[in-house]
Design a protein around this motif. Structure first.
Motif, PDB file in Angstrom:
ATOM      1  N   CYS A 163       0.817  -1.212   0.000  1.00 22.39           N
ATOM      2  CA  CYS A 163       0.000   0.000   0.000  1.00 22.39           C
ATOM      3  C   CYS A 163       0.848   1.260   0.000  1.00 22.39           C
ATOM      4  O   CYS A 163       1.754   1.418   0.822  1.00 22.39           O
ATOM      5  CB  CYS A 163      -0.912  -0.024   1.223  1.00 22.39           C
ATOM      6  SG  CYS A 163      -1.896   1.467   1.464  1.00 22.39           S
ATOM      7  N   ALA A 164       0.559   2.157  -0.911  1.00 23.98           N
ATOM      8  CA  ALA A 164       1.202   3.474  -0.928  1.00 23.98           C
ATOM      9  C   ALA A 164       0.480   4.403   0.042  1.00 23.98           C
ATOM     10  O   ALA A 164      -0.623   4.112   0.503  1.00 23.98           O
ATOM     11  CB  ALA A 164       1.183   4.051  -2.340  1.00 23.98           C
ATOM     12  N   TYR A 166      -0.724   8.254   0.055  1.00 24.28           N
ATOM     13  CA  TYR A 166      -0.896   9.405  -0.824  1.00 24.28           C
ATOM     14  C   TYR A 166      -0.876  10.697  -0.009  1.00 24.28           C
ATOM     15  O   TYR A 166      -1.742  10.897   0.857  1.00 24.28           O
ATOM     16  CB  TYR A 166      -2.206   9.278  -1.602  1.00 24.28           C
ATOM     17  CG  TYR A 166      -2.142   8.201  -2.660  1.00 24.28           C
ATOM     18  CD1 TYR A 166      -1.989   8.517  -4.004  1.00 24.28           C
ATOM     19  CD2 TYR A 166      -2.197   6.852  -2.301  1.00 24.28           C
ATOM     20  CE1 TYR A 166      -1.899   7.529  -4.976  1.00 24.28           C
ATOM     21  CE2 TYR A 166      -2.111   5.853  -3.262  1.00 24.28           C
ATOM     22  CZ  TYR A 166      -1.966   6.193  -4.591  1.00 24.28           C
ATOM     23  OH  TYR A 166      -1.865   5.209  -5.540  1.00 24.28           O
ATOM     24  N   LEU A 173       1.250   7.531  -8.285  1.00 25.31           N
ATOM     25  CA  LEU A 173       1.614   6.305  -7.577  1.00 25.31           C
ATOM     26  C   LEU A 173       3.051   6.364  -7.088  1.00 25.31           C
ATOM     27  O   LEU A 173       3.347   5.977  -5.942  1.00 25.31           O
ATOM     28  CB  LEU A 173       1.417   5.096  -8.497  1.00 25.31           C
ATOM     29  CG  LEU A 173       1.864   3.740  -7.945  1.00 25.31           C
ATOM     30  CD1 LEU A 173       1.055   3.344  -6.718  1.00 25.31           C
ATOM     31  CD2 LEU A 173       1.735   2.661  -9.037  1.00 25.31           C
ATOM     32  N   GLN A 177       4.272   6.073  -3.224  1.00 21.59           N
ATOM     33  CA  GLN A 177       5.148   5.019  -2.715  1.00 21.59           C
ATOM     34  C   GLN A 177       6.388   5.621  -2.049  1.00 21.59           C
ATOM     35  O   GLN A 177       6.829   5.148  -0.993  1.00 21.59           O
ATOM     36  CB  GLN A 177       5.560   4.063  -3.841  1.00 21.59           C
ATOM     37  CG  GLN A 177       4.441   3.192  -4.392  1.00 21.59           C
ATOM     38  CD  GLN A 177       3.926   2.151  -3.403  1.00 21.59           C
ATOM     39  OE1 GLN A 177       4.228   2.191  -2.206  1.00 21.59           O
ATOM     40  NE2 GLN A 177       3.135   1.210  -3.893  1.00 21.59           N
ATOM     41  N   TYR A 350      -5.054   2.194   0.224  1.00 25.27           N
ATOM     42  CA  TYR A 350      -4.848   0.952  -0.530  1.00 25.27           C
ATOM     43  C   TYR A 350      -5.816   0.859  -1.708  1.00 25.27           C
ATOM     44  O   TYR A 350      -5.472   0.348  -2.775  1.00 25.27           O
ATOM     45  CB  TYR A 350      -4.985  -0.272   0.371  1.00 25.27           C
ATOM     46  CG  TYR A 350      -4.012  -1.382  -0.006  1.00 25.27           C
ATOM     47  CD1 TYR A 350      -3.495  -1.480  -1.297  1.00 25.27           C
ATOM     48  CD2 TYR A 350      -3.598  -2.316   0.924  1.00 25.27           C
ATOM     49  CE1 TYR A 350      -2.601  -2.474  -1.642  1.00 25.27           C
ATOM     50  CE2 TYR A 350      -2.695  -3.316   0.587  1.00 25.27           C
ATOM     51  CZ  TYR A 350      -2.206  -3.390  -0.701  1.00 25.27           C
ATOM     52  OH  TYR A 350      -1.319  -4.372  -1.042  1.00 25.27           O
ATOM     53  N   THR A 353      -4.158   2.820  -4.307  1.00 26.14           N
ATOM     54  CA  THR A 353      -3.004   2.093  -4.842  1.00 26.14           C
ATOM     55  C   THR A 353      -3.441   1.059  -5.858  1.00 26.14           C
ATOM     56  O   THR A 353      -2.866   0.951  -6.957  1.00 26.14           O
ATOM     57  CB  THR A 353      -2.237   1.413  -3.693  1.00 26.14           C
ATOM     58  OG1 THR A 353      -1.881   2.376  -2.702  1.00 26.14           O
ATOM     59  CG2 THR A 353      -0.974   0.729  -4.205  1.00 26.14           C
TER      60      THR A 353
END
Length: 422
Positions: A163-164, A166, A173, A177, A350, A353
């Protein structure tokens, strides 16, 4: 009764999607934006021998069931409609007799699933007991050793399969990350010269992020392809003095005295029964005063079973287990001299993502299909779009749990308030 109506009967109520079948039948509204088309008898057999998401996945991955109104690399809109409509209930024996009479008993004889499907749990016993080293290695190999090039196409430049975070809704993206690694790095209070252990390190994203900032970082992964890719990336970036990724079970790491331990997306593979040993391992690897961060997918509550459903278990994460963040925190708190100091939920992040991973798959669809085959590419589009809906609807969440190892006298010397907040 025609095939499309049999499908409607199995679902149990009037459809809001259009269903068509190879026998020329149809059900549902003609003006529906999305639809399903049963292309051949094998699709029918998959659906009636495994009613629910497993049968649908088998038919779709094999190419015997088509979803209309979307792209196979991102069937999100279609799955939204399906999630609203499909309420599979177990048919009664009498109903099954009626269905068999309508479509023929030959469809109730199980057939081989698509080659992308993992063995059922009972057949995996040959690989060892659940969460034994041998069986864990095989489960990781199944999911992560698909193709490094395929993962590059889906994950993007960061090569990060977690999961990134934001920083704002318009972030890319890659920005998200990078921000995720920044956040974990800051939460762990890492400084140049420190030592970091990253267990379940994937392609070494956290390891390389830390190494660029003067931290000596060791990552371990059970995926040989990940380890080889990561070691090459480390060399290419000139980080070999600070970074290493080993093809190893985390339980075989002999070094101790780390300033911090990160686990980013590994807990899902550990097994709830193994949490006490897992968190004890992390505590034992850090110095007194050291930091531990656990990043993992969770359930929104702590009451229900931890094992994955049929589709996820057979096609995505064999032997995967999820539980609530409360259970994870409780297990961490039960480890002597391990104090949980903060937790955070990134559920919506997530979903975002997964949205961006699906967009990458659509953009690179032809090359992805050439790399792994259409069945596997369709599977990944289905899996990621379905998981996106799961996060949006609070069926699953993503939590950070941050802890520290206390000194023998229980002393804690951390700042009074979160130090990672700008």
């Amino acid at each position: 009764m025609k095939l499309a109506h049999v499908f409607e009967r199995l679902v149990g109520h009037e459809l809001g999607i259009k269903v068509t079948a190879y026998d020329g039948s149809s059900a549902g509204p003609d003006d529906a934006q999305y639809g399903l088309h049963l292309k051949n008898p094998r699709a029918t057999t998959y659906l009636v021998t495994a009613p629910g998401d497993l049968g649908l996945a088998r038919a779709y991955v094999s190419g015997d069931l088509e979803m209309t109104g979307g792209h196979p690399g991102d069937p999100y809109g279609m799955l939204q409609a399906l999630a609203a409509d499909l309420k599979f209930t177990k048919p009664s024996p009498l109903e099954l007799v009626g269905v068999a009479r309508e479509i023929g008993v030959e469809h109730f004889k199980p057939i081989a699933p698509p080659p992308q499907e993992s063995l059922p749990k009972w057949r995996r016993m040959a690989e060892g007991l659940r969460h034994s080293r041998e069986r864990d290695a095989e489960a990781i190999h199944y999911h992560y050793d698909v193709s490094n090039r395929f993962y590059e196409l889906v994950l993007g430049e960061s090569m990060t399969y977690t999961c990134a975070v934001y920083p704002h809704e318009g972030a890319t993206l890659e920005e998200a990350q990078e921000n995720k690694y920044r956040l974990i790095f800051d939460k762990l209070r890492l400084q140049p010269g420190d030592k970091l252990l990253d267990i379940g390190c994937g392609w070494g994203g956290m390891v390389r992020y830390a190494a660029r900032r003067g931290v000596h970082a060791l990552g371990v992964t059970l995926s040989l392809e990940q380890a080889q890719w990561a070691q090459k990336a480390i060399a290419d970036e000139g980080l070999s003095e600070f970074a290493e990724v080993r093809h190893s079970d985390y339980r075989d790491v002999p070094e101790t005295g780390f300033d911090a331990v990160s686990s980013i997306g590994l807990t899902e593979h550990i097994g709830v029964a193994n949490y006490p040993k897992y968190f004890t391992f992390m505590r034992d690897k850090v110095k007194p005063g050291g930091m531990i961060l656990n990043h993992c997918i969770t359930r929104p509550e702590n009451k229900h079973r931890s094992k994955a459903g049929p589709f996820i278990d057979r096609y995505v994460f064999p032997d995967g287990e999820l539980t609530g963040s409360g259970t994870i925190i409780a297990k961490m708190q039960d480890v002597p001299r391990l104090e949980v100091i903060h937790e955070e939920n990134f559920r919506i992040h997530y979903a975002m993502t997964l949205r961006d991973w699906n967009a990458n798959l659509v953009k690179n669809w032809d090359e992805a299909v050439a790399e792994v085959g259409e069945g596997t590419a369709r599977l990944w589009g289905l899996y990621m779009a379905g998981c996106r809906i799961g996060f949006e609807r609070n069926i699953v969440q993503l939590h950070h749990a941050l802890a520290t190892r206390l000194h023998l006298d229980q002393e804690q010397t951390l700042p009074l308030r979160p130090w990672w907040v700008p």
